[in-house]
Structures are given as C-alpha cells and as structure tokens.
Motif scaffolding. Sequence first.
Motif, PDB file in Angstrom:
ATOM      1  N   PHE A  35      52.977  10.310 -68.224  1.00  0.00           N
ATOM      2  CA  PHE A  35      53.862  11.329 -67.659  1.00  0.00           C
ATOM      3  C   PHE A  35      55.078  10.657 -67.038  1.00  0.00           C
ATOM      4  O   PHE A  35      56.215  11.062 -67.243  1.00  0.00           O
ATOM      5  N   PHE A  50      60.571   9.793 -66.323  1.00  0.00           N
ATOM      6  CA  PHE A  50      59.538  10.608 -66.954  1.00  0.00           C
ATOM      7  C   PHE A  50      59.492  10.328 -68.455  1.00  0.00           C
ATOM      8  O   PHE A  50      60.447   9.807 -69.030  1.00  0.00           O
ATOM      9  N   ASN A  52      59.933  12.291 -70.788  1.00  0.00           N
ATOM     10  CA  ASN A  52      61.005  13.001 -71.490  1.00  0.00           C
ATOM     11  C   ASN A  52      62.372  12.333 -71.296  1.00  0.00           C
ATOM     12  O   ASN A  52      63.386  12.835 -71.773  1.00  0.00           O
ATOM     13  N   LYS A 112      60.690  25.423 -64.253  1.00  0.00           N
ATOM     14  CA  LYS A 112      60.754  24.071 -64.809  1.00  0.00           C
ATOM     15  C   LYS A 112      59.913  23.102 -63.983  1.00  0.00           C
ATOM     16  O   LYS A 112      59.126  22.318 -64.521  1.00  0.00           O
ATOM     17  N   VAL A 113      60.050  23.163 -62.659  1.00  0.00           N
ATOM     18  CA  VAL A 113      59.312  22.259 -61.782  1.00  0.00           C
ATOM     19  C   VAL A 113      57.819  22.566 -61.823  1.00  0.00           C
ATOM     20  O   VAL A 113      56.995  21.651 -61.858  1.00  0.00           O
ATOM     21  N   GLY A 115      56.137  23.667 -64.332  1.00  0.00           N
ATOM     22  CA  GLY A 115      55.643  23.078 -65.571  1.00  0.00           C
ATOM     23  C   GLY A 115      55.447  21.576 -65.451  1.00  0.00           C
ATOM     24  O   GLY A 115      54.456  21.028 -65.940  1.00  0.00           O
ATOM     25  N   LEU A 116      56.407  20.909 -64.797  1.00  0.00           N
ATOM     26  CA  LEU A 116      56.287  19.464 -64.592  1.00  0.00           C
ATOM     27  C   LEU A 116      55.098  19.126 -63.700  1.00  0.00           C
ATOM     28  O   LEU A 116      54.377  18.155 -63.943  1.00  0.00           O
ATOM     29  N   ILE A 117      54.891  19.926 -62.657  1.00  0.00           N
ATOM     30  CA  ILE A 117      53.754  19.698 -61.757  1.00  0.00           C
ATOM     31  C   ILE A 117      52.438  19.839 -62.522  1.00  0.00           C
ATOM     32  O   ILE A 117      51.524  19.021 -62.364  1.00  0.00           O
ATOM     33  N   GLU A 118      52.332  20.846 -63.356  1.00  0.00           N
ATOM     34  CA  GLU A 118      51.109  21.047 -64.127  1.00  0.00           C
ATOM     35  C   GLU A 118      50.865  19.874 -65.075  1.00  0.00           C
ATOM     36  O   GLU A 118      49.738  19.389 -65.196  1.00  0.00           O
ATOM     37  N   GLN A 119      51.929  19.378 -65.724  1.00  0.00           N
ATOM     38  CA  GLN A 119      51.797  18.200 -66.582  1.00  0.00           C
ATOM     39  C   GLN A 119      51.384  16.981 -65.756  1.00  0.00           C
ATOM     40  O   GLN A 119      50.553  16.180 -66.197  1.00  0.00           O
ATOM     41  N   GLY A 120      51.987  16.836 -64.579  1.00  0.00           N
ATOM     42  CA  GLY A 120      51.668  15.713 -63.707  1.00  0.00           C
ATOM     43  C   GLY A 120      50.223  15.727 -63.255  1.00  0.00           C
ATOM     44  O   GLY A 120      49.551  14.686 -63.241  1.00  0.00           O
TER      45      GLY A 120
END
Length: 132
Positions: A35, A50, A52, A112-113, A115-120
């Motif tokens: 990530f 990140f 991405n 957006k944030v 989604g990033l938290i869930e990926q993290g």
Amino acid sequence: MASIRREIQVSVPPAQAWDALRDVGRIHERLVRGFVTQCELEGDVRKITFANGMTVHERIIDVDDGERRVVWSVQDEPFAHHNASVQAFESGNGGTRLVWIADLLPDALEAKVAGLIEQGLEAMKQTLEGVT
C-alpha cells in the motif's frame, strides 16, 4: 468537517501490532507493505509514497505507547486540514482491533480518503498476519 472511522480485526497480539504501528519510519516494510512503497522519516515528518504513485508529507504528532496510538497530520494540498490516528486495542480473543480515525477538510475528499483508509487497513491485516 468530514470525519471517517474504520476498523479491522487482525489475528496477532496487540503488542505485535503495536510494535509495527509505532515504527513510523518503516510502515512500508512492517505495517502496510504494498500500500505504501516508500517511507522516509526526517525529524517528525515522514514522506510516504503510495502504490498509486501519490506522495504526501505527514507530520507525526504523537506515538503514545500507553494508549498504543499513533497520530499524524498530512501537510500537503489539497488538504486544508487533516488529522488522523490509528490505535491498537485488545480484541478479547488474543487478536487486535485496529481503529483508524481521520478528520479532514475539504469535505469533498471524504470518499477518496475513506477508500484509501480501507485499502490501508486491509494492507495492515495482510502485512501483520503474514499473508502474501
């Protein structure tokens, strides 16, 4: 102000999860492999990259051993305000409950944030549990 709260259970003891979480300069190796691909710590600011390609500067606000909580703030645009924390709690079954909270402006960044938290959090689970 947008406020996001997410949590995940991991099958490692809280002390093990905290040991990786508190190592704020090595999150790309110990906490969120894949990530975050790079992390450079200079003083109390870490520059993270990140997967991405996005890069941000985060000021480390607190590393609290008693509460097993790390707090940081993103210093870059487009944030007018950003404050986040991850805290490790005993889950009662020998595992750990990780809670990530972020408060931010502008509100338009919330989806957006989140989604990033869930990926993290998913990366934390995989990294801590040794899933490849």
